[in-house]
Motif scaffolding. Structure first.
Motif, PDB file in Angstrom:
ATOM      1  N   ASP A  29       0.813  -1.210   0.000  1.00 47.71           N
ATOM      2  CA  ASP A  29       0.000   0.000   0.000  1.00 47.71           C
ATOM      3  C   ASP A  29       0.851   1.266   0.000  1.00 47.71           C
ATOM      4  O   ASP A  29       0.499   2.245  -0.637  1.00 47.71           O
ATOM      5  CB  ASP A  29      -0.918   0.030   1.224  1.00 47.71           C
ATOM      6  CG  ASP A  29      -2.011  -1.025   1.158  1.00 47.71           C
ATOM      7  OD1 ASP A  29      -2.443  -1.348   0.037  1.00 47.71           O
ATOM      8  OD2 ASP A  29      -2.417  -1.530   2.217  1.00 47.71           O
TER       9      ASP A  29
ATOM     10  N   GLU B 225      -8.527   2.505  -1.281  1.00 49.87           N
ATOM     11  CA  GLU B 225      -7.671   1.523  -0.625  1.00 49.87           C
ATOM     12  C   GLU B 225      -8.488   0.299  -0.213  1.00 49.87           C
ATOM     13  O   GLU B 225      -9.583   0.418   0.338  1.00 49.87           O
ATOM     14  CB  GLU B 225      -7.015   2.130   0.619  1.00 49.87           C
ATOM     15  CG  GLU B 225      -6.159   3.356   0.348  1.00 49.87           C
ATOM     16  CD  GLU B 225      -6.897   4.650   0.580  1.00 49.87           C
ATOM     17  OE1 GLU B 225      -8.030   4.788   0.065  1.00 49.87           O
ATOM     18  OE2 GLU B 225      -6.360   5.535   1.276  1.00 49.87           O
ATOM     19  N   VAL B 226      -7.929  -0.877  -0.484  1.00 48.27           N
ATOM     20  CA  VAL B 226      -8.653  -2.122  -0.245  1.00 48.27           C
ATOM     21  C   VAL B 226      -9.073  -2.243   1.207  1.00 48.27           C
ATOM     22  O   VAL B 226     -10.180  -2.702   1.512  1.00 48.27           O
ATOM     23  CB  VAL B 226      -7.784  -3.328  -0.656  1.00 48.27           C
ATOM     24  CG1 VAL B 226      -8.467  -4.636  -0.268  1.00 48.27           C
ATOM     25  CG2 VAL B 226      -7.512  -3.300  -2.159  1.00 48.27           C
ATOM     26  N   ARG B 227      -8.210  -1.823   2.120  1.00 47.75           N
ATOM     27  CA  ARG B 227      -8.534  -1.941   3.543  1.00 47.75           C
ATOM     28  C   ARG B 227      -9.203  -0.682   4.101  1.00 47.75           C
ATOM     29  O   ARG B 227      -9.472  -0.609   5.297  1.00 47.75           O
ATOM     30  CB  ARG B 227      -7.253  -2.255   4.340  1.00 47.75           C
ATOM     31  CG  ARG B 227      -6.762  -3.680   4.092  1.00 47.75           C
ATOM     32  CD  ARG B 227      -5.585  -4.021   4.994  1.00 47.75           C
ATOM     33  NE  ARG B 227      -4.354  -3.401   4.543  1.00 47.75           N
ATOM     34  CZ  ARG B 227      -3.528  -3.941   3.655  1.00 47.75           C
ATOM     35  NH1 ARG B 227      -3.827  -5.115   3.120  1.00 47.75           N
ATOM     36  NH2 ARG B 227      -2.411  -3.336   3.289  1.00 47.75           N
TER      37      ARG B 227
ATOM     38  N   GLY C   7     -10.541   5.758   3.207  1.00 44.10           N
ATOM     39  CA  GLY C   7     -10.532   5.046   1.928  1.00 44.10           C
ATOM     40  C   GLY C   7     -10.906   5.884   0.730  1.00 44.10           C
ATOM     41  O   GLY C   7     -11.448   5.370  -0.248  1.00 44.10           O
TER      42      GLY C   7
ATOM     43  N   GLN D  29     -18.267  -5.892   3.176  1.00 46.98           N
ATOM     44  CA  GLN D  29     -17.341  -6.601   4.055  1.00 46.98           C
ATOM     45  C   GLN D  29     -17.187  -5.930   5.419  1.00 46.98           C
ATOM     46  O   GLN D  29     -16.388  -6.380   6.232  1.00 46.98           O
ATOM     47  CB  GLN D  29     -15.957  -6.690   3.376  1.00 46.98           C
ATOM     48  CG  GLN D  29     -15.953  -7.515   2.102  1.00 46.98           C
ATOM     49  CD  GLN D  29     -14.629  -7.437   1.366  1.00 46.98           C
ATOM     50  OE1 GLN D  29     -13.764  -6.615   1.687  1.00 46.98           O
ATOM     51  NE2 GLN D  29     -14.456  -8.282   0.366  1.00 46.98           N
ATOM     52  N   HIS D  30     -17.974  -4.881   5.659  1.00 46.65           N
ATOM     53  CA  HIS D  30     -17.869  -4.202   6.955  1.00 46.65           C
ATOM     54  C   HIS D  30     -18.829  -4.850   7.945  1.00 46.65           C
ATOM     55  O   HIS D  30     -19.994  -5.111   7.606  1.00 46.65           O
ATOM     56  CB  HIS D  30     -18.179  -2.709   6.818  1.00 46.65           C
ATOM     57  CG  HIS D  30     -17.684  -1.901   7.971  1.00 46.65           C
ATOM     58  ND1 HIS D  30     -18.354  -1.857   9.179  1.00 46.65           N
ATOM     59  CD2 HIS D  30     -16.574  -1.122   8.132  1.00 46.65           C
ATOM     60  CE1 HIS D  30     -17.691  -1.084  10.019  1.00 46.65           C
ATOM     61  NE2 HIS D  30     -16.609  -0.619   9.416  1.00 46.65           N
TER      62      HIS D  30
ATOM     63  N   ARG E 230     -14.561  -1.457   2.092  1.00 43.06           N
ATOM     64  CA  ARG E 230     -15.159  -2.550   2.871  1.00 43.06           C
ATOM     65  C   ARG E 230     -16.683  -2.423   2.886  1.00 43.06           C
ATOM     66  O   ARG E 230     -17.401  -3.426   2.818  1.00 43.06           O
ATOM     67  CB  ARG E 230     -14.599  -2.543   4.287  1.00 43.06           C
ATOM     68  CG  ARG E 230     -13.104  -2.837   4.347  1.00 43.06           C
ATOM     69  CD  ARG E 230     -12.567  -2.650   5.759  1.00 43.06           C
ATOM     70  NE  ARG E 230     -13.148  -3.624   6.682  1.00 43.06           N
ATOM     71  CZ  ARG E 230     -13.208  -3.451   7.991  1.00 43.06           C
ATOM     72  NH1 ARG E 230     -12.748  -2.338   8.540  1.00 43.06           N
ATOM     73  NH2 ARG E 230     -13.737  -4.382   8.755  1.00 43.06           N
TER      74      ARG E 230
END
Length: 553
Positions: free
Chosen positions: A52, A304-306, A300, A316-317, A311
Motif C-alpha cells: 500500500d 484503498e482495499v482496507r 478510503g 465486508q464491513h 469494505r
C-alpha cells in the motif's frame, strides 16, 4: 561529498518528493552538518503487488547520522511524517514538530513500540529553532491540516524559504490564514532560495476556499432521504470540521469509520481542534438511526482495499451497510495513479443502487495546495533569487521553474531525487548525484521496490508458476510418476497439459545415465522438458520450481 565536507557551500538534497507528489524527504547541508525537513510516505501503485505504501531509502543520510542535527516537520500529513516510525531506527535523530504533528507522530511511534525512544520537541510558529549553523523560524501557513508551517532557514550563506504544503485561503475553517507579513519580512531581508510546492502549478486562478466547500456541501446534502457516506483523507481536519458543521446544520449524527480517522481526531482533541463536534455515534449503533439522520465519515478516499469505504462497498464491513438510494460522496482529489482502483469502487457502489458523487461531479473538494495566482503572490512576497520546485512529478517541476522565470526570478533549477545541489556560493548547480531510492512497507519490513520479493510477485502476477514434484530412490530412479501443477500459466485445461508434461518428464528422467541422477541433474532435466513443452502453448515464462523427494529403503 567527502571532498566537499569542509567547504562553506550551502547544499540542498532531495531524497523524496521531487519525482512524484508525496514522500517528502529534504536535506540541507552546510560544512558537513545536515538538517532534515520532513520524512513521509507515498502510495504504491500496481507495480508493487501487495503493497500500500512506500518510503524513501534513507541509507545515504543514515551513513552520516552523526552529522544529522535533527528532523523538523512542517505538518502532520502522511507524506511528510508517515515514514518516521519505519525509518527512525536508522537515523536516531531528535525531532521538532508542532503540538498537533507531535500528537499524530506519537501514535505512529506507539504502534511500533518506540515512542519512548524518539526525542520530540514541540515548537510554536515564530519560535526560533537553532540547530548548528541553521537558524529556523517556523511561519504559519494555511493547509488542509492545522499548524502547517513554512520554514525560514537562515544560514551563513543566506536564507532559504522552505514552504512546505500551503495555500492562501481567505476563509480557512480551521486555524489562521497564511502569515503573509512574516514571509514578506524575510523577503525584505533577502531570500536566497525558495523550495516550493508544485502540486497545482497547472491550475489557473486560485485553489478555492474551504469555506466555499462548506457552503456547497450544505446545499448538496440538505434534504437527502437516505444515508450519506462521505470519504476524505483522515488527516484533512479542515474537511472534517466542514463535515461536522454541515452534519449539524442538516440534523445528522456523525459516525466515524476507520482507525486513522479516530487516530487523527484524538490528536485533534488533544490540541484543541474539532471541539464543536456534532452528535457522534458509534458504528455499532448508527445502523439503528433513521436513514436520514446519520452521516458516515469514512477512510478510503483513494479506494484503498482496507479502507472503510471499500469494505462498505463490497459488503465486508461488520457494522455498516449502504442500500439503494443512499449516497457515497468522495470529498477528495483523485490522486494520479489511483484512477483504476477508485473507478472499480465507484462502479461497485453504483451497481448496488448507491449514488456516487466525486470532485468531477460537484464542488465537493478544494485542494490544500496553491494554484498559479497564489504561487505568483508567494513569489511576490518572498522575492527569492533561486526557485527550487519540489512536491510534484517532473512535469510539475519543469512548469514551476518556467513559471518562476516568468515572474522574474533570476535563477531556477529542477531537482531530481538524489541531486546534491549547491545553492551558494555560485549556485544553483548539481554537483553530485547520491544514491536515492524507494522502499516498500511490507508488513513490518522494508523491502526494495526493484528486485527480490516484489520482482518475484510481479513475475508471478504476469507469468504464473509451474511446479514439478519428483519422488526418486537413493540412486535417482523414479519411484512414482512425476506430478506437475500449472497455476496461472495457460487458459483451458491446465490439468490435461500438466499430465502430458509429467509423462514427458518421466521419460526424460528414465533416459538419464547413472552419473546424471544428482538433484541438480534431475532439476535441470525437468525444467528443460517443462519449458520446451510450454513454449508452443504460451509465450509466458512461468516461475519454475522442482521439488525432489529422495526415498530411502
Amino acid at each position: 561529498m567527502a571532498a566537499r565536507k569542509a567547504d562553506d557551500g550551502l547544499y540542498f538534497l532531495p531524497l523524496g518528493g521531487t519525482n512524484e507528489i508525496g514522500m517528502n524527504l529534504n536535506l540541507y547541508g552546510y560544512r558537513d552538518q545536515w538538517l532534515m525537513v520532513d520524512l513521509g510516505t507515498s502510495f504504491a501503485d500496481d507495480t508493487a503487488p501487495g503493497v500500500d505504501m512506500i518510503v524513501p531509502d534513507v541509507t545515504w543520510i543514515a551513513e552520516r547520522k552523526d552529522k544529522l542535527l535533527g528532523l523538523v516537520l512542517t505538518h502532520a500529513h502522511e507524506d511528510h511524517l508517515g515514514a518516521i516510525s519505519h525509518c527512525w531506527h536508522e537515523l536516531g535523530c531528535p525531532i521538532w514538530a508542532t503540538g498537533f504533528a507531535a500528537s499524530v507522530l506519537r501514535r505512529k511511534l506507539e504502534e511500533k513500540g518506540i515512542e519512548e525512544l524518539v526525542p520530540i520537541t514541540i515548537y510554536q510558529p515564530g519560535e526560533v529553532i537553532q540547530l548548528g549553523p541553521f537558524r529556523i523560524t517556523p511561519i504559519g501557513i494555511t493547509h488542509s491540516t492545522p499548524e502547517s508551517q513554512a520554514l525560514a532557514i537562515e544560514t551563513p550563506q543566506g536564507v532559504v524559504l522552505h514552504t512546505g504544503d500551503w495555500k492562501l485561503d481567505p476563509d480557512p475553517v480551521l486555524g489562521p490564514a497564511t502569515d503573509r507579513e512574516a514571509i514578506q519580512r524575510f523577503g525584505d531581508q533577502g531570500v536566497l532560495a525558495m523550495v516550493c510546492d508544485s502540486t497545482n502549478v497547472f491550475s489557473r486562478g486560485r485553489s478555492g476556499s474551504e469555506g466555499e466547500v462548506r457552503d456547497s456541501l450544505l446545499k448538496l446534502l440538505a434534504d437527502r432521504p437516505g444515508r450519506i457516506a462521505v470519504t476524505t483523507f483522515a488527516s484533512n481536519l479542515a474537511r472534517l470540521e466542514t463535515l461536522y458543521d454541515v452534519a449539524k446544520q442538516i440534523g445528522r449524527s456523525v459516525c466515524l469509520i476507520g482507525r486513522s480517522l479516530h487516530r487523527f481526531t484524538a490528536a485533534a482533541h488533544e490540541n484543541g481542534y474539532l471541539r464543536d463536534k456534532p452528535n457522534l455515534v458509534d458504528e455499532r449503533e448508527a445502523g439503528y438511526l433513521p436513514r436520514d439522520k446519520v452521516m458516515y465519515v469514512c477512510t478510503g478516499c483513494q479506494g484503498e482495499v482496507r479502507g472503510a469505504m471499500a469494505r462498505i462497498a463490497f459488503d465486508q464491513h461488520p457494522h455498516v451497510a449502504l442500500s439503494p438510494g443512499d449516497l457515497a460522496l468522495f470529498s477528495s482529489k483523485i490522486i494520479p495513479g489511483n484512477e483504476r482502483t477508485l473507478f472499480r469502487l465507484h462502479n461497485e457502489l453504483v451497481l448496488r443502487g448507491i449514488e456516487v458523487i466525486t470532485e468531477k461531479d460537484a464542488f465537493v473538494h478544494v485542494s490544500g495546495h496553491p494554484s498559479r495566482d497564489e504561487l505568483a503572490e508567494m513569489y511576490a512576497l518572498a522575492r527569492p533569487q533561486i526557485a527550487i520546485p519540489v512536491h510534484g512529478e517532473p512535469r510539475h517541476l519543469v512548469e514551476h521553474a518556467r513559471f518562476a522565470q516568468s515572474l522574474q526570478v533570476p535563477h531556477g533549477i529542477v531537482p531530481r531525487n538524489g541531486d546534491l545541489i549547491r545553492i551558494a556560493p555560485n549556485g544553483p548547480e548539481v554537483v553530485e548525484e547520491v544514491p536515492a531510492g524507494r522502499l516498500a512497507i511490507d508488513g513490518d519490513d522494508l523491502i526494495p521496490l526493484q528486485g527480490g520479493t516484489l520482482q518475484t510477485r510481479r513475475k508471478l502476477s504476469f507469468n504464473g508458476t509451474a511446479q514439478v514434484s519428483l519422488a526418486v530412490d537413493e540412486q535417482g530412479h523414479l519411484e512414482a510418476d512425476p506430478v506437475v501443477t500449472l497455476s496461472g500459466v495457460v487458459n483451458g485445461d491446465a490439468e490435461e497439459l500438466a499430465d502430458t508434461i509429467a509423462e514427458q518428464i518421466g521419460k526424460a528422467v528414465d533416459k538419464l545415465s547413472r552419473r546424471q541422477r544428482s538433484d541438480a541433474d534431475l532439476e535441470e532435466t525437468a525444467i528443460k522438458v517443462l519449458r520446451r513443452a510450454l513454449k508452443p502453448v504460451t509465450e509466458r515464462k512461468p516461475i519454475c520450481n522442482v521439488h525432489i523427494i529422495r526415498l530411502s529403503d
